[in-house]
Design an enzyme around this catalytic site. Structure first.
Site, mmCIF file in Angstrom:
data_model
loop_
_atom_site.group_PDB
_atom_site.id
_atom_site.type_symbol
_atom_site.label_atom_id
_atom_site.label_comp_id
_atom_site.label_asym_id
_atom_site.label_seq_id
_atom_site.Cartn_x
_atom_site.Cartn_y
_atom_site.Cartn_z
ATOM 1 N N GLY A 11 23.074 3.150 -17.388
ATOM 2 C CA GLY A 11 21.614 3.315 -17.501
ATOM 3 C C GLY A 11 20.902 2.054 -17.041
ATOM 4 O O GLY A 11 21.364 0.952 -17.317
ATOM 5 N N ARG A 72 26.101 6.741 -12.650
ATOM 6 C CA ARG A 72 27.300 6.925 -13.465
ATOM 7 C C ARG A 72 28.307 7.591 -12.527
ATOM 8 O O ARG A 72 27.955 8.521 -11.802
ATOM 9 C CB ARG A 72 26.977 7.778 -14.688
ATOM 10 C CG ARG A 72 25.997 7.045 -15.613
ATOM 11 C CD ARG A 72 26.070 7.535 -17.042
ATOM 12 N NE ARG A 72 25.353 6.612 -17.934
ATOM 13 C CZ ARG A 72 24.075 6.751 -18.298
ATOM 14 N NH1 ARG A 72 23.375 7.766 -17.864
ATOM 15 N NH2 ARG A 72 23.510 5.872 -19.094
ATOM 16 N N ASP A 103 28.950 -1.403 -21.883
ATOM 17 C CA ASP A 103 30.382 -1.357 -22.201
ATOM 18 C C ASP A 103 31.204 -0.533 -21.219
ATOM 19 O O ASP A 103 32.302 -0.934 -20.835
ATOM 20 C CB ASP A 103 30.562 -0.707 -23.586
ATOM 21 C CG ASP A 103 30.771 -1.747 -24.657
ATOM 22 O OD1 ASP A 103 31.005 -2.914 -24.314
ATOM 23 O OD2 ASP A 103 30.700 -1.363 -25.841
ATOM 24 N N THR A 125 21.597 -3.393 -21.035
ATOM 25 C CA THR A 125 21.343 -2.060 -21.593
ATOM 26 C C THR A 125 20.252 -2.172 -22.649
ATOM 27 O O THR A 125 20.238 -3.144 -23.423
ATOM 28 C CB THR A 125 22.600 -1.425 -22.224
ATOM 29 O OG1 THR A 125 22.187 -0.334 -23.079
ATOM 30 C CG2 THR A 125 23.405 -2.383 -23.085
ATOM 31 N N ASP A 127 20.105 -0.489 -25.201
ATOM 32 C CA ASP A 127 20.655 -0.113 -26.513
ATOM 33 C C ASP A 127 21.135 -1.303 -27.340
ATOM 34 O O ASP A 127 21.300 -1.185 -28.554
ATOM 35 C CB ASP A 127 21.856 0.840 -26.340
ATOM 36 C CG ASP A 127 21.507 2.075 -25.519
ATOM 37 O OD1 ASP A 127 20.323 2.464 -25.520
ATOM 38 O OD2 ASP A 127 22.417 2.645 -24.882
ATOM 39 N N ASP A 129 24.040 -2.375 -27.564
ATOM 40 C CA ASP A 129 25.215 -1.877 -28.297
ATOM 41 C C ASP A 129 26.525 -2.481 -27.790
ATOM 42 O O ASP A 129 27.572 -1.876 -27.899
ATOM 43 C CB ASP A 129 25.267 -0.345 -28.206
ATOM 44 C CG ASP A 129 25.369 0.152 -26.771
ATOM 45 O OD1 ASP A 129 25.194 -0.650 -25.830
ATOM 46 O OD2 ASP A 129 25.628 1.353 -26.577
ATOM 47 N N ARG A 171 21.500 5.637 -27.697
ATOM 48 C CA ARG A 171 22.782 6.344 -27.619
ATOM 49 C C ARG A 171 23.345 6.502 -29.023
ATOM 50 O O ARG A 171 22.691 7.066 -29.871
ATOM 51 C CB ARG A 171 23.741 5.609 -26.685
ATOM 52 C CG ARG A 171 24.635 6.625 -25.953
ATOM 53 C CD ARG A 171 25.738 6.009 -25.176
ATOM 54 N NE ARG A 171 25.274 5.315 -23.983
ATOM 55 C CZ ARG A 171 25.953 5.286 -22.845
ATOM 56 N NH1 ARG A 171 27.080 5.932 -22.736
ATOM 57 N NH2 ARG A 171 25.503 4.615 -21.821
HETATM 58 P P1 ADP Z 1 27.150 1.714 -19.650
HETATM 59 O O1 ADP Z 1 27.760 0.753 -18.686
HETATM 60 O O2 ADP Z 1 25.683 1.544 -19.801
HETATM 61 O O3 ADP Z 1 27.915 1.780 -20.965
HETATM 62 P P2 ADP Z 1 28.402 4.240 -18.871
HETATM 63 O O4 ADP Z 1 29.221 4.374 -20.104
HETATM 64 O O5 ADP Z 1 27.719 5.450 -18.344
HETATM 65 O O6 ADP Z 1 27.242 3.171 -18.988
HETATM 66 O O7 ADP Z 1 29.369 3.646 -17.751
HETATM 67 C C1 ADP Z 1 28.903 3.379 -16.442
HETATM 68 C C2 ADP Z 1 30.012 3.603 -15.458
HETATM 69 O O8 ADP Z 1 31.097 2.718 -15.740
HETATM 70 C C3 ADP Z 1 30.655 4.990 -15.510
HETATM 71 O O9 ADP Z 1 29.935 5.951 -14.799
HETATM 72 C C4 ADP Z 1 32.014 4.733 -14.872
HETATM 73 O O10 ADP Z 1 31.907 4.659 -13.474
HETATM 74 C C5 ADP Z 1 32.337 3.339 -15.416
HETATM 75 N N1 ADP Z 1 33.152 3.504 -16.619
HETATM 76 C C6 ADP Z 1 32.761 3.942 -17.834
HETATM 77 N N2 ADP Z 1 33.780 4.024 -18.704
HETATM 78 C C7 ADP Z 1 34.877 3.633 -18.019
HETATM 79 C C8 ADP Z 1 36.265 3.510 -18.356
HETATM 80 N N3 ADP Z 1 36.723 3.814 -19.562
HETATM 81 N N4 ADP Z 1 37.101 3.075 -17.390
HETATM 82 C C9 ADP Z 1 36.653 2.762 -16.151
HETATM 83 N N5 ADP Z 1 35.352 2.865 -15.777
HETATM 84 C C10 ADP Z 1 34.477 3.297 -16.683
HETATM 85 O O1 F6P Z 2 22.257 3.560 -22.430
HETATM 86 C C1 F6P Z 2 20.879 3.674 -22.187
HETATM 87 C C2 F6P Z 2 20.394 5.068 -22.517
HETATM 88 O O2 F6P Z 2 19.008 5.122 -22.223
HETATM 89 C C3 F6P Z 2 20.659 5.532 -23.945
HETATM 90 O O3 F6P Z 2 19.735 5.000 -24.859
HETATM 91 C C4 F6P Z 2 20.574 7.020 -23.783
HETATM 92 O O4 F6P Z 2 21.358 7.675 -24.757
HETATM 93 C C5 F6P Z 2 21.151 7.246 -22.403
HETATM 94 O O5 F6P Z 2 21.059 6.012 -21.707
HETATM 95 C C6 F6P Z 2 20.419 8.308 -21.618
HETATM 96 O O6 F6P Z 2 21.105 8.496 -20.439
HETATM 97 P P1 F6P Z 2 20.536 9.303 -19.173
HETATM 98 O O7 F6P Z 2 19.693 8.353 -18.391
HETATM 99 O O8 F6P Z 2 21.750 9.719 -18.452
HETATM 100 O O9 F6P Z 2 19.722 10.444 -19.700
#
Ligand code: ADP
Ligand code: F6P
Length: 320
Positions: A11, A72, A103, A125, A127, A129, A171
């Site tokens: 995000g 993503r 994360d 982020t 969040d 978090d 989230r």
């Molecule tokens: P954030 O980085 O904000 O936590 P996401 O969880 O959507 O957001 O992760 C962003 C991108 O990071 C994912 O679309 C994917 O490409 C990569 N990613 C997420 N989780 C994993 C994982 N367990 N292993 C490898 N790449 C990951």
């Molecule tokens: O991680 C940032 C965030 O805005 C969260 O607060 C929320 O749950 C999520 O992303 C929303 O994701 P999307 O942009 O895919 O709707």
């Protein structure tokens, strides 16, 4: 390292642009070439990569969103996806990457580091978090945006003697909701980290405070708790106070970053490049006890984040 790259992933968050600017300019100042990878890991796999110079990041420090776009990318979670990304790095001469995200993005950075492309994660982020750091880029702006909205809802709730039930993003985490709730003087704050009893902690409280003369209320509910429409209906049914539900949604992700987010992004971005310049990867930038630092990605990902229960308790005690 001669050539590094920067990407934003997951995000978006206000302040990501300030972090990109810092990375690009720090890299140039340290004598490196810097490339921009567009649309996160998806762009890396597809080779959507551009050359950056000091002017490519002019006039972005104050802008929300991310000039490199974000995405993503489920494919990147597979071995084939990571292999394609590593091949793309080799094809573009990329020797290290600054990954700005949460994360999930750090898990991707870990996989790339394991595959021989050293990465440094910069926490970004709304969040907040991420367990290894007390601060993430975008958090401060999002708190202020949610607060501005909650204040507006309070105005109209006040005019109509209503209860406004507001859903704040985060989230699965309640950090953003807690800060927004404290700052807007919410009668109750519901977060996933703390068990609550709707009847006792919200409805009975509103009834008791109503008797002391207060006629309008704001209840802040974290996205991870959800159900704002049902909560508002229940409050109205049980207290007789007209209630309305509002989901703030993606408005919280946009807007000009606050000074705090710009400063943190600039410092964190610079520090990430310093590490890569020393040949150090597989680290994430942290902010703990008011100090910037860095940590091994594996250790960082294994940590558990504490919720500030005392702060929550104080908020509950003074909202009477
Ligand atoms: P954030 O980085 O904000 O936590 P996401 O969880 O959507 O957001 O992760 C962003 C991108 O990071 C994912 O679309 C994917 O490409 C990569 N990613 C997420 N989780 C994993 C994982 N367990 N292993 C490898 N790449 C990951
Ligand atoms: O991680 C940032 C965030 O805005 C969260 O607060 C929320 O749950 C999520 O992303 C929303 O994701 P999307 O942009 O895919 O709707």
């Amino acid at each position: 390292m001669k050539t590094i790259a920067v990407l934003t992933s997951g995000g978006d968050a206000p302040g990501m642009n300030a972090a990109i600017r810092a990375v690009v300019r720090a890299g140039i100042s340290m004598g490196m070439n810097v490339k921009g990878i567009r649309r996160g890991y998806a762009g890396l796999i597809e080779g959507d990569i551009i050359d950056m110079d000091a002017r490519s990041v002019s006039d972005i420090i104050h802008r929300g969103g991310t000039m490199l776009y974000t995405a993503r990318c489920p494919e990147f979670k597979t071995k084939e996806g990571v292999d394609k990304a590593i091949a793309s790095c080799k094809a573009h001469g990329i020797e290290g990457i600054v990954v700005i995200g949460g994360d999930g993005s750090f898990r991707g950075a870990r996989d790339l580091s394991l595959g021989g492309i050293p990465c440094v994660g910069v926490p970004g982020t709304i969040d907040n978090d991420i367990s290894s750091t007390e601060y993430t880029i975008g958090y401060d702006t999002a708190i202020n945006t949610a607060l501005e909205m909650a204040d507006k809802l309070r105005d109209t709730a006040q005019s109509h003697d209503r209860c406004s039930v507001v859903e704040v993003m985060g989230r699965r985490a309640g950090y953003l909701a807690l800060q927004t709730g404290i700052a807007c003087g919410a009668i109750a704050i519901l977060v996933p980290e703390i068990e609550y009893d709707l009847q006792k902690d919200v409805i009975e409280k509103i009834k008791a405070v109503h008797k002391t003369g207060k006629k309008h209320f704001v209840v802040v509910v974290a996205e991870g708790v959800g159900g704002v429409v049902q909560i508002a209906e229940k409050i109205e049914e049980e207290t007789g106070i007209e209630s309305r539900a509002t989901i703030l949604g993606h408005v919280q992700r946009g807007g000009e970053p606050t000074a705090r987010d710009r400063v943190m992004a600039s410092q964190m971005g610079y520090r990430a490049v310093e590490l890569l310049n020393k040949g150090i990867g597989n680290r994430v930038i942290t902010f703990v006890d008011n100090k910037l630092g860095d940590k091994d990605i594996y250790e960082a990902l294994a940590m558990k984040k504490k919720f500030n229960v005392e702060e929550y308790h104080v908020a509950t005690e003074i909202s009477i």
